[in-house]
Design an enzyme around this catalytic site. Structure first.
Site, PDB file in Angstrom:
ATOM      1  N   ARG A 181     -43.557 -24.748  24.673  1.00  0.00           N
ATOM      2  CA  ARG A 181     -42.964 -23.453  24.392  1.00  0.00           C
ATOM      3  C   ARG A 181     -43.512 -22.466  25.408  1.00  0.00           C
ATOM      4  O   ARG A 181     -44.649 -22.605  25.875  1.00  0.00           O
ATOM      5  CB  ARG A 181     -43.296 -22.981  22.969  1.00  0.00           C
ATOM      6  CG  ARG A 181     -42.564 -23.736  21.871  1.00  0.00           C
ATOM      7  CD  ARG A 181     -41.067 -23.438  21.897  1.00  0.00           C
ATOM      8  NE  ARG A 181     -40.336 -24.076  20.800  1.00  0.00           N
ATOM      9  CZ  ARG A 181     -39.784 -25.280  20.889  1.00  0.00           C
ATOM     10  NH1 ARG A 181     -39.892 -25.980  22.001  1.00  0.00           N
ATOM     11  NH2 ARG A 181     -39.110 -25.777  19.859  1.00  0.00           N
TER      12      ARG A 181
ATOM     13  N   GLU B  97     -36.435 -16.004  26.372  1.00  0.00           N
ATOM     14  CA  GLU B  97     -35.264 -16.768  26.804  1.00  0.00           C
ATOM     15  C   GLU B  97     -33.987 -16.123  26.275  1.00  0.00           C
ATOM     16  O   GLU B  97     -33.942 -15.723  25.115  1.00  0.00           O
ATOM     17  CB  GLU B  97     -35.372 -18.214  26.298  1.00  0.00           C
ATOM     18  CG  GLU B  97     -36.556 -18.964  26.879  1.00  0.00           C
ATOM     19  CD  GLU B  97     -36.710 -20.373  26.318  1.00  0.00           C
ATOM     20  OE1 GLU B  97     -35.894 -20.778  25.452  1.00  0.00           O
ATOM     21  OE2 GLU B  97     -37.655 -21.061  26.741  1.00  0.00           O
TER      22      GLU B  97
ATOM     23  N   HIS C 145     -34.414 -24.479  29.479  1.00  0.00           N
ATOM     24  CA  HIS C 145     -34.757 -25.037  28.165  1.00  0.00           C
ATOM     25  C   HIS C 145     -33.743 -26.105  27.745  1.00  0.00           C
ATOM     26  O   HIS C 145     -33.224 -26.115  26.634  1.00  0.00           O
ATOM     27  CB  HIS C 145     -34.841 -23.943  27.107  1.00  0.00           C
ATOM     28  CG  HIS C 145     -35.689 -24.340  25.928  1.00  0.00           C
ATOM     29  ND1 HIS C 145     -36.280 -23.428  25.083  1.00  0.00           N
ATOM     30  CD2 HIS C 145     -36.047 -25.564  25.452  1.00  0.00           C
ATOM     31  CE1 HIS C 145     -36.963 -24.062  24.138  1.00  0.00           C
ATOM     32  NE2 HIS C 145     -36.823 -25.365  24.340  1.00  0.00           N
TER      33      HIS C 145
END
Length: 322
Positions: free
Chosen positions: A239, A268, A287
């Site tokens: 993360r 994000e 991601h």
């Protein structure tokens, strides 16, 4: 006798995953429907015995569906779910842990290879129609994984597979986990998370595949970067907030480390003004480490086995959270 329906109706809810399509392609034996928005989910959840979702989850949804019995999360993280509320309503919750273990572990190794073999630079050169050729300068020449040392932080399903893959590349692998007594998972050494600072000077690669917890938040900060070799690389498939992003930008800008391969960011989507977009030694993916063509089927395998167990009155579900 189980109270779970013999032929449950399944609602697949996600903005992009094609779980419902894959269920149909597999000739799924139960009635099902798919929704692509929270509004549509709220309108139709009353029809569902089983809900497969992640980002659309809201804790008021069970109030709209008295028949809901089982929720299969499309993610490993389940922080959004009110566990006490689910338990009080007799709703079972399972997560998707392990469904993307192959995907994320391969992605982490792909970032490593991309950096050490300078594949990202080669792609940029291709777009410029520039034939770089052989480099005499060791600082910019391609390198090898064999013989290097990697620290793998996090040794769950993903971390254990990263370790197996890196051992196949003839690397020395040091595993780091909250409880070293849980096992080495094939690593040459295993250490507690608290031991990371004394291990960092040995690393050619630091690979983050750990959950975000109070212990791992900003685990890699300015002090950690100061302990790393200037030739070391950071890979983050955990993360974004496992890393102090400002400290990482400074470390990359000053060549305190050689590079970073990042699948996750603190915010994000990555803000347009972030220096990470243009730093020459930062290599970014949006991601997408867990998003492969196999993901939906992997989740469906978990869901189908759990439905069989629920129909049989069993409580030992795969990845059971509640």
């Amino acid at each position: 006798m189980s109270s779970f329906p013999a032929s449950p109706t399944i609602c697949f809810a996600h903005i992009a995953y094609r779980t419902g399509d894959r269920f149909a392609d597999r000739s799924g034996p139960y009635p099902s429907f798919e929704v692509r928005s929270l509004e549509e989910l709220e309108a139709r959840i009353g029809e569902a015995d089983v809900l497969v979702c992640s980002g659309f989850w809201r804790n008021h949804l069970p109030e709209l569906s008295p028949r809901l019995k089982y929720v299969q999360a499309l993610s490993s993280g389940t922080d959004a779910f009110d566990r006490d509320m689910l338990k009080s309503r007799g709703i079972t919750l399972s997560n998707a842990a392990g469904a993307n273990a192959a995907a994320v572990s391969e992605h982490a190794v792909g970032l490593m290879l991309g950096m050490v073999r300078r594949l990202f630079v080669a792609r940029d050169d291709q777009h410029r129609k520039h034939w770089a050729g052989m480099k005499s300068d060791f600082a910019i020449r391609e390198d090898e994984l064999a013989g290097k040392t990697a620290i793998v932080v996090g040794m769950g399903n993903i971390g254990a597979r990263v370790i197996r893959l890196l051992k196949a590349f003839e690397m020395t692998v040091i595993g780091v986990r909250a409880n070293p007594a849980s096992g080495a998972a094939g690593a040459d050494e295993v250490h507690a998370t608290a031991d990371l600072p004394k291990l960092l000077p040995r690393a050619d690669f630091v690979v983050l595949v750990c959950p975000l917890t109070p212990e791992t938040t900003n685990l890699i900060d300015a002090k950690a970067f100061a302990l790393m070799k200037p030739t070391a690389y950071l890979v983050n498939c955990a993360r974004g907030k496992v890393v102090d992003e400002e400290a990482m930008i400074e470390a990359l800008s000053s060549n305190r480390i050689k590079g970073a391969g990042l699948d996750v960011m603190a915010v994000e989507p990555l803000p347009e003004e972030s220096p990470l977009w243009t730093l020459p030694n930062a290599f970014l993916a949006p991601h997408t480490g867990g998003e492969t063509c196999a993901f939906e089927d992997n989740v469906l395998d978990i869901m189908m086995e759990n439905i069989d167990r629920l129909k049989a009155g069993r409580t030992d579900l795969i990845n059971k959270i509640v």
